[in-house]
Design a protein around this motif. Structure first.
Motif, PDB file in Angstrom:
ATOM      1  N   ILE A 111       0.830  -1.202   0.000  1.00 20.28           N
ATOM      2  CA  ILE A 111       0.000   0.000   0.000  1.00 20.28           C
ATOM      3  C   ILE A 111       0.866   1.254   0.000  1.00 20.28           C
ATOM      4  CG2 ILE A 111      -1.721   1.300   1.314  1.00 20.28           C
ATOM      5  CD1 ILE A 111      -2.848  -1.525   2.133  1.00 20.28           C
ATOM      6  N   THR A 112       1.918   1.274   0.790  1.00 20.19           N
ATOM      7  CA  THR A 112       2.931   2.326   0.711  1.00 20.19           C
ATOM      8  C   THR A 112       4.098   1.736  -0.068  1.00 20.19           C
ATOM      9  OG1 THR A 112       2.305   3.265   2.847  1.00 20.19           O
ATOM     10  CG2 THR A 112       4.490   3.835   2.004  1.00 20.19           C
ATOM     11  N   PRO A 113       4.405   2.284  -1.252  1.00 18.80           N
ATOM     12  CA  PRO A 113       5.484   1.702  -2.058  1.00 18.80           C
ATOM     13  C   PRO A 113       6.784   1.600  -1.266  1.00 18.80           C
ATOM     14  CG  PRO A 113       4.326   3.394  -3.294  1.00 18.80           C
ATOM     15  CD  PRO A 113       3.824   3.472  -1.874  1.00 18.80           C
ATOM     16  N   LEU A 114       7.468   0.482  -1.437  1.00 22.04           N
ATOM     17  CA  LEU A 114       8.735   0.280  -0.739  1.00 22.04           C
ATOM     18  C   LEU A 114       9.731   1.388  -1.057  1.00 22.04           C
ATOM     19  CD1 LEU A 114       9.234  -3.570  -1.076  1.00 22.04           C
ATOM     20  CD2 LEU A 114       8.511  -2.293   0.934  1.00 22.04           C
ATOM     21  N   SER A 115       9.658   1.916  -2.262  1.00 20.41           N
ATOM     22  CA  SER A 115      10.588   2.974  -2.658  1.00 20.41           C
ATOM     23  C   SER A 115      10.370   4.266  -1.871  1.00 20.41           C
ATOM     24  CB  SER A 115      10.460   3.254  -4.154  1.00 20.41           C
ATOM     25  OG  SER A 115       9.154   3.720  -4.450  1.00 20.41           O
ATOM     26  N   LYS A 116       9.211   4.414  -1.239  1.00 19.24           N
ATOM     27  CA  LYS A 116       8.908   5.614  -0.455  1.00 19.24           C
ATOM     28  C   LYS A 116       9.371   5.498   0.992  1.00 19.24           C
ATOM     29  CE  LYS A 116       6.715   7.748  -3.758  1.00 19.24           C
ATOM     30  NZ  LYS A 116       7.430   8.729  -4.531  1.00 19.24           N
ATOM     31  N   LEU A 117       9.714   4.302   1.412  1.00 24.73           N
ATOM     32  CA  LEU A 117      10.158   4.105   2.787  1.00 24.73           C
ATOM     33  C   LEU A 117      11.619   4.502   2.884  1.00 24.73           C
ATOM     34  CD1 LEU A 117       8.474   0.665   3.470  1.00 24.73           C
ATOM     35  CD2 LEU A 117       7.634   2.937   4.106  1.00 24.73           C
ATOM     36  N   ARG A 118      11.916   5.439   3.731  1.00 20.12           N
ATOM     37  CA  ARG A 118      13.268   5.980   3.841  1.00 20.12           C
ATOM     38  C   ARG A 118      14.057   5.394   5.008  1.00 20.12           C
ATOM     39  NH1 ARG A 118      13.709   7.103  -1.016  1.00 20.12           N
ATOM     40  NH2 ARG A 118      12.464   8.797  -1.790  1.00 20.12           N
ATOM     41  N   GLU A 119      13.438   4.560   5.791  1.00 14.83           N
ATOM     42  CA  GLU A 119      14.126   3.968   6.936  1.00 14.83           C
ATOM     43  C   GLU A 119      13.665   2.534   7.084  1.00 14.83           C
ATOM     44  OE1 GLU A 119      11.322   5.491  10.539  1.00 14.83           O
ATOM     45  OE2 GLU A 119      12.616   6.984   9.606  1.00 14.83           O
ATOM     46  N   HIS A 165      -0.480   1.158 -10.373  1.00 12.40           N
ATOM     47  CA  HIS A 165       0.828   1.796 -10.571  1.00 12.40           C
ATOM     48  C   HIS A 165       0.925   2.640 -11.840  1.00 12.40           C
ATOM     49  CE1 HIS A 165       2.927   0.238  -7.102  1.00 12.40           C
ATOM     50  NE2 HIS A 165       2.298  -0.903  -7.277  1.00 12.40           N
ATOM     51  N   ARG A 166      -0.205   2.951 -12.467  1.00 11.47           N
ATOM     52  CA  ARG A 166      -0.202   3.831 -13.640  1.00 11.47           C
ATOM     53  C   ARG A 166      -0.025   5.288 -13.252  1.00 11.47           C
ATOM     54  NH1 ARG A 166       0.086   2.900 -18.887  1.00 11.47           N
ATOM     55  NH2 ARG A 166      -1.561   4.381 -19.263  1.00 11.47           N
ATOM     56  N   ARG A 167      -0.022   5.566 -11.984  1.00 14.06           N
ATOM     57  CA  ARG A 167       0.144   6.925 -11.480  1.00 14.06           C
ATOM     58  C   ARG A 167       1.143   6.891 -10.329  1.00 14.06           C
ATOM     59  NH1 ARG A 167      -4.838   9.538  -8.331  1.00 14.06           N
ATOM     60  NH2 ARG A 167      -3.905   8.412  -6.585  1.00 14.06           N
ATOM     61  N   ASN A 168       1.831   8.017 -10.143  1.00  7.80           N
ATOM     62  CA  ASN A 168       2.716   8.171  -9.005  1.00  7.80           C
ATOM     63  C   ASN A 168       2.297   9.423  -8.254  1.00  7.80           C
ATOM     64  OD1 ASN A 168       4.760   7.898  -7.177  1.00  7.80           O
ATOM     65  ND2 ASN A 168       6.405   8.412  -8.599  1.00  7.80           N
ATOM     66  N   PRO A 169       1.778   9.316  -7.041  1.00  4.49           N
ATOM     67  CA  PRO A 169       1.703   8.115  -6.217  1.00  4.49           C
ATOM     68  C   PRO A 169       0.632   7.158  -6.745  1.00  4.49           C
ATOM     69  CG  PRO A 169       0.553   9.899  -5.116  1.00  4.49           C
ATOM     70  CD  PRO A 169       1.198  10.486  -6.354  1.00  4.49           C
ATOM     71  N   PRO A 170       0.764   5.877  -6.404  1.00  4.61           N
ATOM     72  CA  PRO A 170      -0.175   4.882  -6.912  1.00  4.61           C
ATOM     73  C   PRO A 170      -1.616   5.181  -6.498  1.00  4.61           C
ATOM     74  CG  PRO A 170       1.729   3.816  -5.906  1.00  4.61           C
ATOM     75  CD  PRO A 170       1.815   5.289  -5.571  1.00  4.61           C
ATOM     76  N   PHE A 171      -2.545   4.712  -7.327  1.00  6.33           N
ATOM     77  CA  PHE A 171      -3.960   4.790  -6.975  1.00  6.33           C
ATOM     78  C   PHE A 171      -4.216   3.916  -5.755  1.00  6.33           C
ATOM     79  CE2 PHE A 171      -4.134   5.758 -11.533  1.00  6.33           C
ATOM     80  CZ  PHE A 171      -4.964   6.865 -11.541  1.00  6.33           C
ATOM     81  N   THR A 172      -5.240   4.263  -5.006  1.00 10.02           N
ATOM     82  CA  THR A 172      -5.638   3.430  -3.873  1.00 10.02           C
ATOM     83  C   THR A 172      -6.591   2.342  -4.374  1.00 10.02           C
ATOM     84  OG1 THR A 172      -7.608   4.737  -3.348  1.00 10.02           O
ATOM     85  CG2 THR A 172      -5.512   5.418  -2.306  1.00 10.02           C
ATOM     86  N   ILE A 173      -6.787   1.347  -3.545  1.00  9.81           N
ATOM     87  CA  ILE A 173      -7.752   0.293  -3.868  1.00  9.81           C
ATOM     88  C   ILE A 173      -9.133   0.910  -4.061  1.00  9.81           C
ATOM     89  CG2 ILE A 173      -8.912  -1.795  -2.994  1.00  9.81           C
ATOM     90  CD1 ILE A 173      -5.997  -2.261  -3.835  1.00  9.81           C
ATOM     91  N   GLU A 174      -9.493   1.849  -3.217  1.00  8.35           N
ATOM     92  CA  GLU A 174     -10.802   2.497  -3.315  1.00  8.35           C
ATOM     93  C   GLU A 174     -10.963   3.244  -4.640  1.00  8.35           C
ATOM     94  OE1 GLU A 174      -8.754   2.709  -0.603  1.00  8.35           O
ATOM     95  OE2 GLU A 174      -9.903   1.296   0.593  1.00  8.35           O
ATOM     96  N   GLU A 175      -9.897   3.908  -5.096  1.00  9.09           N
ATOM     97  CA  GLU A 175      -9.964   4.612  -6.385  1.00  9.09           C
ATOM     98  C   GLU A 175     -10.144   3.628  -7.538  1.00  9.09           C
ATOM     99  OE1 GLU A 175      -7.341   8.644  -5.861  1.00  9.09           O
ATOM    100  OE2 GLU A 175      -6.238   6.729  -5.757  1.00  9.09           O
ATOM    101  N   ILE A 176      -9.453   2.498  -7.471  1.00  9.21           N
ATOM    102  CA  ILE A 176      -9.602   1.481  -8.521  1.00  9.21           C
ATOM    103  C   ILE A 176     -11.011   0.904  -8.497  1.00  9.21           C
ATOM    104  CG2 ILE A 176      -8.797  -0.778  -9.346  1.00  9.21           C
ATOM    105  CD1 ILE A 176      -6.819   1.521  -9.924  1.00  9.21           C
ATOM    106  N   LYS A 177     -11.546   0.624  -7.326  1.00  5.45           N
ATOM    107  CA  LYS A 177     -12.915   0.122  -7.212  1.00  5.45           C
ATOM    108  C   LYS A 177     -13.907   1.111  -7.837  1.00  5.45           C
ATOM    109  CE  LYS A 177     -12.666  -2.687  -3.033  1.00  5.45           C
ATOM    110  NZ  LYS A 177     -13.175  -2.804  -1.645  1.00  5.45           N
ATOM    111  N   ALA A 178     -13.709   2.398  -7.563  1.00 11.20           N
ATOM    112  CA  ALA A 178     -14.605   3.429  -8.116  1.00 11.20           C
ATOM    113  C   ALA A 178     -14.522   3.446  -9.641  1.00 11.20           C
ATOM    114  CB  ALA A 178     -14.248   4.798  -7.542  1.00 11.20           C
ATOM    115  N   MET A 179     -13.321   3.275 -10.198  1.00  9.19           N
ATOM    116  CA  MET A 179     -13.156   3.222 -11.654  1.00  9.19           C
ATOM    117  C   MET A 179     -13.922   2.037 -12.234  1.00  9.19           C
ATOM    118  SD  MET A 179      -9.143   3.963 -12.198  1.00  9.19           S
ATOM    119  CE  MET A 179      -8.336   5.214 -11.234  1.00  9.19           C
ATOM    120  N   LEU A 180     -13.857   0.913 -11.548  1.00  8.64           N
ATOM    121  CA  LEU A 180     -14.513  -0.289 -12.039  1.00  8.64           C
ATOM    122  C   LEU A 180     -16.029  -0.197 -11.997  1.00  8.64           C
ATOM    123  CD1 LEU A 180     -12.139  -2.921 -10.394  1.00  8.64           C
ATOM    124  CD2 LEU A 180     -12.345  -2.390 -12.839  1.00  8.64           C
TER     125      LEU A 180
END
Length: 97
Positions: A50-58, A80-95
């Motif tokens: 949910i939080t991209p590993l690349s965003k974790l700084r520690e 992952h078509r957007r940065n920051p990634p879409f949320t599950i809720e946003e994808i559900k709404a698209m569907l």
């Protein structure tokens, strides 16, 4: 030339715990590969951070329930078509459109 890389390990135990909690169906589109493809698809699913590993700084201990969610490859790609990634809720709404 000097190149600095960051590597992030994906914990198989965290993946397993996530799937034990949520199951192996997509939490965005509800696709269950086992029901759709039979034995070939049984247990197949991607696990999305949910939080991209690349965003974790520690150093970060992954909570399999709060930090991971099962999604099918199509929804995972859409997330992952957007940065920051879409949320599950946003994808559900698209569907639902």
């Amino acid at each position: 030339i000097e190149l600095t890389l960051s590597t992030y390990e994906r914990d198989p135990a965290a993946r397993k715990a996530c799937l034990n909690h949520y199951g192996t169906w997509c939490r965005a589109c509800e696709l269950d590969f086992g029901k759709t493809y039979g034995d070939l698809g049984q247990g197949f699913i991607h696990v999305h951070h949910i939080t991209p590993l690349s965003k974790l700084r520690e150093a970060h201990v992954v909570d399999p329930i709060k930090d991971l969610i099962p999604v099918c490859p199509n929804c995972h790609a859409a997330i992952h078509r957007r940065n920051p990634p879409f949320t599950i809720e946003e994808i559900k709404a698209m569907l639902k459109r």
